[in-house]
Design a protein around this motif. Structure first.
Motif, PDB file in Angstrom:
ATOM      1  N   TYR A   1       3.895  -2.517  -4.881  1.00 37.82           N
ATOM      2  CA  TYR A   1       2.505  -2.853  -5.165  1.00 37.82           C
ATOM      3  C   TYR A   1       1.925  -3.861  -4.171  1.00 37.82           C
ATOM      4  O   TYR A   1       0.810  -3.713  -3.689  1.00 37.82           O
ATOM      5  N   PHE A   2       2.724  -4.879  -3.840  1.00 39.50           N
ATOM      6  CA  PHE A   2       2.185  -5.950  -2.982  1.00 39.50           C
ATOM      7  C   PHE A   2       2.628  -5.801  -1.522  1.00 39.50           C
ATOM      8  O   PHE A   2       2.050  -6.422  -0.641  1.00 39.50           O
ATOM      9  N   GLY A   3       3.618  -4.990  -1.282  1.00 34.93           N
ATOM     10  CA  GLY A   3       4.116  -4.838   0.094  1.00 34.93           C
ATOM     11  C   GLY A   3       3.427  -3.678   0.791  1.00 34.93           C
ATOM     12  O   GLY A   3       2.548  -3.024   0.221  1.00 34.93           O
ATOM     13  N   PRO A   4       3.815  -3.422   2.044  1.00 33.19           N
ATOM     14  CA  PRO A   4       3.200  -2.342   2.805  1.00 33.19           C
ATOM     15  C   PRO A   4       3.354  -0.999   2.101  1.00 33.19           C
ATOM     16  O   PRO A   4       4.427  -0.711   1.566  1.00 33.19           O
ATOM     17  N   CYS A   5       2.296  -0.199   2.070  1.00 39.78           N
ATOM     18  CA  CYS A   5       2.397   1.126   1.447  1.00 39.78           C
ATOM     19  C   CYS A   5       3.051   2.068   2.458  1.00 39.78           C
ATOM     20  O   CYS A   5       2.397   2.889   3.105  1.00 39.78           O
TER      21      CYS A   5
END
Ligand code: FAD
Ligand code: NAP
Length: 533
Positions: A463-467
């Motif tokens: 969710y918060f890291g690179p997609c």
């Protein structure tokens, strides 16, 4: 018997299409007009007919963790942004790892793709190829068109009166290879896309004077983003995407503008983007500095050429121009297809989710890679191919023609609102939303909420890291067991090629900053507690 699929082209899109066919138990045959794989990423000194052409110095503007295929991370020692030779190396590793070369017929050009007579029942195609002057017809159950969209140069000569009298040299950016031969010359580069900016920055080190002439300007971004991370690993997170999706467009536009102007004030550099929306930015770390040093001079668009001069829209003139480079983008077409299958009008096509022609009686032809996402093309092309091969197999159905047409119209409206009406933006898509949409079709969309209960660390990183592309291999039919680990180790792979010297005290520093954060949080809680007394 396994369905036979013709794959046209062996660049990024063609290679992943071959792999997806194999994963679904289909039987691919790839036709490649040149003598090797890689498409655009295979640099050649000379321009080849029918294949994209790049200059020697091209580096990717999307980073390695975001630009890889979802079940094949790039080697950890690879730099974050890759020289074209490195990216080609990655494609070769991919082809080797999944044994794709056996399925490719090189030096074989597809010259015609026609429906078989009984198409409405079989969905089959007759594919005519040419190799060594000999033509051959083969019947296929499905076709994947993976020919790219950077082959046909677009030079809008009608917008540049006098160019026919110009006595210097003029050509399209597709022909540009290196700064050799430009010593002492005065060069005008037309356009303000990534090609124009790269070429102007490179030439200003050898040429006498370099002008970049633009009508709409552009936002210029650095590859180096917050905390020094590659821009796309910070910009393309699910969390930032959520924020972007809930902010009203006028506010979001202001936020973008503020962020873009943080690096340098675009207005002061004559670069402000006059487009309606967030047209594709230029990624160039050197351009602002070259402008600041006076080695690249930004001018309005050329109104007229004389035999030796460029006269700009503001009435100023530069005489003794030696070379004009039109970095004015590309057109695309499908020379081997009938217009009744895909019609290109004003550099636009009507394809369902940019993949399937909506009017075919059978969904057996897919276009892969005909997009310009606001991020790397590779995971998009891969998910398109995963979805298409499942449609060919009958595992996923397309909606009715009218539903597809409605979707096409809606997508176009949204695109214009976001990216404007310029012909260079007709293939533009957003990134995460489009990936998720495609992933629905191949049952590969990550489900964050259930994952939060099962594997909270992974859910939060997603969710918060690179997609990154690995997110689309966690579940579903194409599940890859290495996906979880690839996601949890991506930060280490980003840092590995830059932290090539271990800095003393760095661990102490991070310990101190960690303690400071805890102290700050405690102070905040104490303040709240006191204020509630
Ligand atoms: P291509 O790479 O163009 O491959 C198409 C293949 O089809 C070619 O090998 C061609 O020979 C073959 N072919 C064509 N017609 C026929 C035919 N009739 N018969 C048989 N074979 C045929 N995207 C990113 O995501 N990140 C980047 O950093 C990035 N940088 C770029 C830099 C430049 C200078 C340009 C111009 C584009 C860049 N792109 C980038 C976009 C680029 O299009 C994609 O990275 C990618 O190359 C697209 O792959 P493709 O397979 O769709 O097309
Ligand atoms: P492009 O993005 O299509 O840009 C074309 C430029 O020409 C735009 O600035 C456009 O201006 C201008 N233009 C077009 N018609 C014009 C006209 N009639 N009059 C004046 N200006 C006109 O083409 P590109 O720069 O070659 O890039 C193609 C693709 O390759 C892009 O996706 C790009 O990101 C990619 N690329 C990547 C790299 C890299 O990774 N390093 C390098 C080069 C290219 P308007 O916007 O006003 O229409």
């Amino acid at each position: 018997m396994a369905k036979r699929v013709a794959v046209i082209g062996s660049g990024v899109s063609g290679l992943t299409s071959i792999k997806c066919c194999l994963d679904e138990g289909l039987q691919p045959t790839c036709f490649e007009r040149s003598d090797d794989i890689g498409g655009l990423w295979r640099f050649k000194e000379k321009v080849e007919e029918g294949r994209a052409s790049i200059y020697q110095s091209v580096f990717t503007n999307s980073s390695k963790e975001m630009s890889c295929f979802s079940d094949f991370p790039m080697p950890e020692h690879f730099p974050n942004f890759l020289h074209n030779t490195r990216f080609l190396e990655y494609l070769k590793l991919y082809a080797k790892r999944f044994d794709l070369l056996n399925y490719i017929k090189f030096k074989t050009t597809v010259i015609s793709v026609r429906k078989c007579q009984d198409f409405s029942t079989t969905g089959q195609w007759i594919v005519v190829t040419e190799s060594d002057g000999k033509q051959e017809s083969t019947v296929f159950d499905a076709v994947m068109v993976c020919m790219g969209h950077h082959i046909e140069s677009f030079i809008p000569v009608q917008s540049f009166p006098g160019i026919e009298k110009f006595k210097g040299q003029y050509f399209h950016s597709r022909e540009y290879k290196s700064p050799e031969g430009f010593q002492g010359k005065t060069v005008v580069v037309i356009g303000m896309g990534n090609s124009a900016s790269d070429i102007a920055v490179e030439l200003c080190q050898t040429a006498k004077r370099v002008f970049i002439s633009t009508r709409g300007g552009s936002w210029v971004m650095s590859r180096v983003y917050d905390d020094g991370y590659p821009w796309d690993t910070v910009f393309h997170t699910r969390f930032s995407n959520l924020i972007r999706s809930i902010l009203p467009w006028p506010l979001l536009k202001r936020v973008y503008e503020k962020k873009m102007n943080q690096w340098f004030n675009h207005e002061n550099y004559g670069l402000v983007n006059l487009g309606l929306g967030t047209s594709e930015p230029v990624f160039n770390d050197d351009l602002p500095s070259r402008i600041l040093c006076g080695s690249v001079v930004v001018k309005p668009i050329v109104k007229e050429f004389t035999e030796t001069a460029a006269i700009f829209e503001d009435g100023t003139m530069e005489d003794n121009v030696d070379v004009v480079i039109f970095a004015t983008g590309y057109s695309f077409s499908f020379p081997f297809l009938e217009q009744s299958v895909i019609k290109v009008e004003n550099n636009e096509v009507s394809l369902y989710k940019q993949v399937f022609p909506p009017t075919l009686e059978k969904p057996t032809l897919a276009v892969i890679g005909l997009i310009q996402p606001l991020g790397p093309i590779m995971p998009n092309a891969e998910l398109q191919a995963r979805w298409a091969t499942r449609v060919f197999k009958g595992l996923t159905a397309l909606p009715s023609e009218s539903t597809m047409m409605t979707d096409i119209v809606k997508r176009k409206e949204k695109r214009i609102e976001w990216f404007g009406t310029s012909r260079s933006q007709t293939l533009q898509t957003d990134h995460i939303e489009y990936l998720d949409e495609l992933a629905e079709g191949s049952d590969a969309r990550p489900r964050i909420l259930p994952l939060l209960l099962k594997d909270p660390i992974l859910a939060l990183t997603i969710y918060f890291g690179p997609c990154s592309p690995f997110q689309f291999r966690l579940t579903g039919p194409g599940k890859w067991d290495g996906a979880r680990n690839a996601i949890l180790t991506q930060k280490a792979r980003i840092i590995k090629p830059t932290r090539t010297r271990v800095v003393r005290n760095s661990s102490n520093n991070s310990l101190i900053s960690y303690l400071l954060k805890i102290f700050g949080l405690l102070a905040l809680f104490a303040a709240i507690f006191v204020s509630l007394q």
